[in-house]
Design a protein around this motif. Sequence first.
Motif, PDB file in Angstrom:
ATOM      1  N   UNK A   1       5.833   5.872 -15.990  1.00 54.91           N
ATOM      2  CA  UNK A   1       7.128   4.623 -16.019  1.00 54.91           C
ATOM      3  C   UNK A   1       7.144   4.280 -17.352  1.00 54.91           C
ATOM      4  N   UNK A   2       8.293   3.948 -17.760  1.00 57.92           N
ATOM      5  CA  UNK A   2       8.789   3.276 -18.898  1.00 57.92           C
ATOM      6  C   UNK A   2       9.374   1.838 -18.777  1.00 57.92           C
TER       7      UNK A   2
ATOM      8  N   UNK B   1      11.163  -2.956 -11.048  1.00 63.77           N
ATOM      9  CA  UNK B   1      10.171  -2.041 -11.473  1.00 63.77           C
ATOM     10  C   UNK B   1       8.966  -2.284 -10.953  1.00 63.77           C
ATOM     11  N   UNK B   2       8.434  -3.621 -10.919  1.00 65.16           N
ATOM     12  CA  UNK B   2       7.064  -4.143 -10.430  1.00 65.16           C
ATOM     13  C   UNK B   2       6.998  -3.858  -9.104  1.00 65.16           C
ATOM     14  N   UNK B   3       7.783  -3.956  -7.865  1.00 69.28           N
ATOM     15  CA  UNK B   3       7.479  -3.932  -6.592  1.00 69.28           C
ATOM     16  C   UNK B   3       7.675  -2.286  -6.449  1.00 69.28           C
ATOM     17  N   UNK B   4       8.486  -1.641  -7.125  1.00 72.33           N
ATOM     18  CA  UNK B   4       8.607  -0.104  -7.187  1.00 72.33           C
ATOM     19  C   UNK B   4       7.280   0.494  -7.308  1.00 72.33           C
TER      20      UNK B   4
ATOM     21  N   UNK C   1       5.669  -2.824 -23.179  1.00 69.01           N
ATOM     22  CA  UNK C   1       4.780  -1.784 -22.979  1.00 69.01           C
ATOM     23  C   UNK C   1       3.351  -2.684 -22.466  1.00 69.01           C
ATOM     24  N   UNK C   2       3.006  -3.331 -23.464  1.00 65.33           N
ATOM     25  CA  UNK C   2       1.624  -4.121 -23.066  1.00 65.33           C
ATOM     26  C   UNK C   2       1.665  -4.874 -21.819  1.00 65.33           C
ATOM     27  N   UNK C   3       2.716  -5.766 -21.667  1.00 63.33           N
ATOM     28  CA  UNK C   3       2.823  -6.712 -20.609  1.00 63.33           C
ATOM     29  C   UNK C   3       2.811  -5.970 -19.369  1.00 63.33           C
ATOM     30  N   UNK C   4       3.471  -4.729 -19.263  1.00 63.87           N
ATOM     31  CA  UNK C   4       3.715  -3.874 -17.919  1.00 63.87           C
ATOM     32  C   UNK C   4       2.338  -3.426 -17.728  1.00 63.87           C
ATOM     33  N   UNK C   5       1.725  -2.862 -18.847  1.00 63.78           N
ATOM     34  CA  UNK C   5       0.254  -1.993 -18.621  1.00 63.78           C
ATOM     35  C   UNK C   5      -0.738  -3.255 -18.185  1.00 63.78           C
ATOM     36  N   UNK C   6      -0.566  -4.447 -18.662  1.00 63.74           N
ATOM     37  CA  UNK C   6      -1.556  -5.232 -18.275  1.00 63.74           C
ATOM     38  C   UNK C   6      -1.380  -5.841 -16.797  1.00 63.74           C
ATOM     39  N   UNK C   7      -0.132  -5.810 -16.496  1.00 58.80           N
ATOM     40  CA  UNK C   7      -0.003  -6.192 -14.844  1.00 58.80           C
ATOM     41  C   UNK C   7      -0.391  -4.944 -13.946  1.00 58.80           C
ATOM     42  N   UNK C   8      -0.001  -3.848 -14.315  1.00 61.91           N
ATOM     43  CA  UNK C   8      -0.658  -2.726 -13.595  1.00 61.91           C
ATOM     44  C   UNK C   8      -2.263  -2.603 -13.582  1.00 61.91           C
TER      45      UNK C   8
END
Length: 603
Positions: free
Chosen positions: A21-22, A33-36, A62-69
């Motif tokens: 994902x990007x 994107x998060x629920x996806x 990128x870091x915020x998204x990676x932390x959530x996932x």
Amino acid sequence: MKLVDKISSYSSSHPFYTFEFFPPRTDQGFENLLPRIVRMSNLNPLAISITWGAGGNTKDTSLNLAELTQSEYQLDTILHLTCTNMEKGMVDEALRAAKERGIQNILALRGDPPRGKEEWIATDPRFQHALDLVTYIRSHPEFSSHFCIGVAAYPEGHPDHLVDEETEMKLLKEKIDAGADFIITQVFYDEEKFISWVKQVRQRGITVPIIPGIMPIQTYQSFVRLTKLTGSIVPAQVMSDVDAIKHNDQLVKDYGVELAVRMIRRITTESNVSGVHFCTLNLEKSVQRVLETLKWIGHSPQVVPNKLIEEPVTSLPPSGTITPITASNTATLGLVNIPPTKTEVGSGELNKADSWDDFPNGRWGDFKSPAYGVQGPWGNNDAINPGTLSEWGNPQSLDDLTTVFLKYLLSESTTTPFSSDPILAESKLILPHLRKLTERGWWTVGSQPAADGVRSSDPVVGWGPPTGYVFQKSFVEFFCTTDDLRRIEQKVVEKGDGWVHYYAANSKGEYRTNVPEDGRNAVTWGVFAGQELIQTTIIEHQSFLAWKEEAFSIWSDWASFYRPNSPERNLLEGVHKDRWLINVIHHDYKQYEALWTFISDVV
């Protein structure tokens, strides 16, 4: 958990798979994107990966998204990390931030080539190649044992063609010897070439896991653009097949699924790879269809240390549902507040959450879509290629720039810095108008004609399934001076009669518009059998400002190829500084000439 440990523990009747994902460009895209990702996690990928923009331009998201996932959704995450153009200390900061977030997997990439090679000086000379990054991590006491490191490989050769095949193989071996643990390949469509390449890699004594990059074809335009960007060699039969159906978006998408299935079946059988990496482009339906066709979903592999337990799933979540998500830490991350939800994204306005943005039309798309502003594999965007500079000459005056854009409109050149593809057939419908504006010095970079209920199978403006009708409002986008902008604004007041909207911005951060703060302009939509109305192109504040940033960065990138204080550089930097980007929309789509009559009054 480290990816190589998960791979070694993996035991199933089918190969493993990972999803890429990007970070979306807009807050709404990020929110959707998060629920996806949560829905796609129900497909049980072994891991997911998050791309990293060149020079760290998506560092925070990128870091915020990676932390959530990684932390919030418990998905083992591979964080991409580029080294080219990274400021001194940024690599350390990124690695430390990843470690603090519990991320144990890094994909080490060189990143996009630096702009203006003649004048470019590395801001951190330690990091100019992926090998430098691998070597640094493995030699650093804080990071060495913590991270599992992946590297890129190019079965069809590096897209920049920097070295020959033999040298590329030696460089790959050096990265593995330096401490890389696994390989993810660039996207490809020639499985014969890939199978041969794997044999050569193994003959060199490289034994680490090789994970082939697979990108199901989503649309004809994105396929052509991304294969050009990645340098992929498309077999003649595949290109012929896609060309034959390029005017039917649904058939292109169906073919993309079938092709991906065929490729995966062959390469997992003949090259003995144990898994595949899906470049999702932040879309989900095609990947899900590929996995369903392969019969790889229906069981839930659970990896525990040294053991994998495969538990049957009594029922998969229905397509289009969203698992409630927890967003307790989004405020501290600086993200939009994302409340738990049990409803579909865009319910009542859009189609099912998993497929409502399946048919992006043109550059804009829907700013709420996670796929808005789609990037290439590994986060790279279209970039000015030094090889195309000669096509634009050496512009030293405003007239020279006008010539560059006119030659493109007249098909005397195939690109501009703002378009890597030849002019579209749709643009040729309004070519006299675009030519008139460009000759005036209003350099056009985006436009579309009006369309009132045209068959969706139409070879020029049609899109989506063939059983429907499409509609378009005309708009045009160009660069102009401050005085020109004032004249346009005055004419909107005098003769717009509420039918004309505009957005205008410059590189200084100034922004002017007559669109209400919550206004949204749907300029492309379609009505199809058995479906809700689909809006594929929406122009509003966020989407325009996101594109504005990219548009003005193109002027800067172009300028950087010329020596400081050269006539070319001074010209392009002056345009970046002084011009406005303006988008003008006319809402009367039933009057084909409405926009152009209005613009003519201004001219």
